[in-house]
Design a protein around this motif. Sequence first.
Motif, short mmCIF file in Angstrom:
data_model
loop_
_atom_site.label_atom_id
_atom_site.label_comp_id
_atom_site.label_asym_id
_atom_site.label_seq_id
_atom_site.Cartn_x
_atom_site.Cartn_y
_atom_site.Cartn_z
N LYS A 25 1.09 -1.14 -0.09
CA LYS A 25 -0.42 -0.08 0.22
C LYS A 25 0.69 1.01 -0.35
CE LYS A 25 -3.81 2.49 2.47
NZ LYS A 25 -4.94 1.85 3.88
N ASN A 26 2.23 1.21 1.28
CA ASN A 26 2.79 2.49 0.90
C ASN A 26 3.54 2.28 -0.54
OD1 ASN A 26 2.43 3.36 3.56
ND2 ASN A 26 4.27 2.22 3.88
N LEU A 27 3.74 1.37 -1.05
CA LEU A 27 4.53 1.95 -2.51
C LEU A 27 3.94 2.17 -3.74
CD1 LEU A 27 7.31 0.30 -3.98
CD2 LEU A 27 6.08 -1.39 -4.26
N GLN A 28 2.65 1.91 -3.02
CA GLN A 28 1.46 2.18 -4.38
C GLN A 28 1.14 3.86 -4.02
OE1 GLN A 28 0.56 0.90 -7.34
NE2 GLN A 28 1.64 -0.80 -6.67
N ARG A 29 1.52 3.87 -3.21
CA ARG A 29 1.44 6.04 -2.09
C ARG A 29 2.23 6.15 -2.84
NH1 ARG A 29 -0.51 6.80 3.59
NH2 ARG A 29 -0.71 8.97 2.56
N ALA A 30 3.63 5.67 -2.80
CA ALA A 30 5.21 6.93 -3.31
C ALA A 30 5.34 6.79 -4.88
CB ALA A 30 5.54 5.35 -2.92
N ILE A 31 4.62 5.40 -5.65
CA ILE A 31 4.71 5.65 -7.12
C ILE A 31 4.34 7.36 -8.35
CG2 ILE A 31 4.09 5.05 -8.90
CD1 ILE A 31 3.71 1.86 -8.10
N PRO A 32 3.39 7.47 -6.75
CA PRO A 32 3.12 9.17 -8.28
C PRO A 32 3.77 10.21 -7.78
CG PRO A 32 0.92 8.00 -6.78
CD PRO A 32 2.05 7.20 -6.52
N VAL A 33 4.47 9.99 -6.17
CA VAL A 33 5.14 10.85 -5.68
C VAL A 33 6.42 11.29 -7.02
CG1 VAL A 33 7.18 11.10 -4.24
CG2 VAL A 33 4.61 10.52 -3.25
N MET A 34 7.53 9.43 -6.97
CA MET A 34 8.07 9.61 -8.56
C MET A 34 7.57 9.89 -9.91
SD MET A 34 10.46 8.81 -6.80
CE MET A 34 9.99 9.72 -5.14
N GLU A 35 5.67 10.10 -10.22
CA GLU A 35 5.77 10.55 -11.67
C GLU A 35 5.73 12.12 -10.78
OE1 GLU A 35 2.72 6.80 -12.50
OE2 GLU A 35 2.24 8.55 -11.18
N LYS A 36 5.48 12.77 -9.98
CA LYS A 36 5.42 13.86 -10.38
C LYS A 36 6.78 14.59 -10.75
CE LYS A 36 1.19 14.55 -7.85
NZ LYS A 36 1.01 15.01 -5.81
N MET A 37 7.95 13.68 -10.25
CA MET A 37 9.04 14.37 -11.16
C MET A 37 10.01 13.90 -12.05
SD MET A 37 11.50 12.49 -7.94
CE MET A 37 10.99 12.97 -6.19
N GLY A 38 8.18 13.50 -12.73
CA GLY A 38 8.26 12.96 -14.91
C GLY A 38 8.90 11.64 -14.91
N LEU A 39 9.37 10.79 -13.68
CA LEU A 39 9.66 9.87 -14.08
C LEU A 39 8.34 8.66 -14.22
CD1 LEU A 39 12.37 10.07 -11.16
CD2 LEU A 39 12.59 10.07 -13.79
N HIS A 40 8.71 7.63 -15.10
CA HIS A 40 8.35 6.43 -15.42
C HIS A 40 8.80 5.47 -14.34
CE1 HIS A 40 6.39 8.08 -18.85
NE2 HIS A 40 7.56 8.28 -19.36
N VAL A 41 7.54 4.29 -13.27
CA VAL A 41 8.26 3.78 -13.06
C VAL A 41 7.63 2.14 -13.06
CG1 VAL A 41 7.61 2.63 -10.58
CG2 VAL A 41 7.92 4.99 -10.72
N LYS A 42 8.96 1.35 -13.02
CA LYS A 42 8.60 -0.35 -12.93
C LYS A 42 8.65 -0.56 -11.70
CE LYS A 42 10.22 -4.11 -16.16
NZ LYS A 42 9.54 -4.26 -16.95
N LEU A 43 7.62 -1.56 -11.64
CA LEU A 43 8.43 -2.57 -10.62
C LEU A 43 8.89 -4.14 -10.81
CD1 LEU A 43 4.64 -1.91 -8.80
CD2 LEU A 43 7.59 -0.75 -8.60
N GLY A 44 9.74 -4.18 -9.09
CA GLY A 44 10.36 -5.69 -10.03
C GLY A 44 9.19 -6.79 -10.17
#
Length: 306
Positions: A25-44
Amino acid sequence: MMKPNRLYPGDTIGVIAPAGPPNLKNLQRAIPVMEKMGLHVKLGSNIDKVHGYLAGTDEERLSDLHDMFANPAIKAIICARGGYGTPRIAADIDYDLIQCNPKIFWGYSDITYIHTAIHHAAGLVTFHGPMLASDVGKDTFDDLSLRQFGQLFQPTTLIYSQLASKLEVIRDGYATGPIVGGNLSLIASGIGTPFEINTKGRLLLIEDVGEEPYTIDGMLNQLKLAGKLADAAGILVGDFSHAEPTGDKSSLTLEQVFDHYFSKLSIPVMAGFKIGHCQPHFAIPFGTNATISTYDKLVKIDPGVE
């Protein structure tokens, strides 16, 4: 030491859990924070695996680490959390793969073991900084900690002074050298292994959480007897949260323990750095040159990216 390339908006970062299982749950909440930096996120592929106290089997965690370094589309690898497990996979990491595909690697706590191993075997600068599930995805994560990711987008000389936190001088001095270290428990557990930390001529950072003064005493004594304290050019004492003695037993204070091991050294030693299991959490590159001056009460650290 090789420095990885910086990030650019539009880049993709890979997220892995090489130690303990993350709070999803915390991991999913962190993904939009990274996306706001202009980054795409790929989970292992194995990010949601659980094997007891581990985030999947050794083979699964190792596979995610290797996949992210091998994938040319992944420009940085950010760990989801620490916990326990990295010493179990250190001997099986493909360090030639990492050396041939240098990229940003970021984490702390149990990730310390991988930092030290990568420095030894691949010669790559890595980053000690807040992680996604254990830090970024929590309500307690603050803006100063978030701004630490900015050093990945632009080569940045970091200055840590008393503007960040109150610093206490344990031993006066001035020194320059590559900065290394991390979690004290993991550093101590590496003594006598192929991944033993090299502190000679280096600035050593230590931090930990949930360890009582007597256990910190024991780990520092191990470093002392192994020559790691005397070899260092300087020592930075990071955050040691939840370090109070439990129960009603008699105990030395943490300050007394530090004084015993550091005050008679002939190198600069300062304490009070908000680096470790704390908020704010000041992130730093490991392997770059740094300067400590107790007279100015500051540490200057060279950029970690090209």
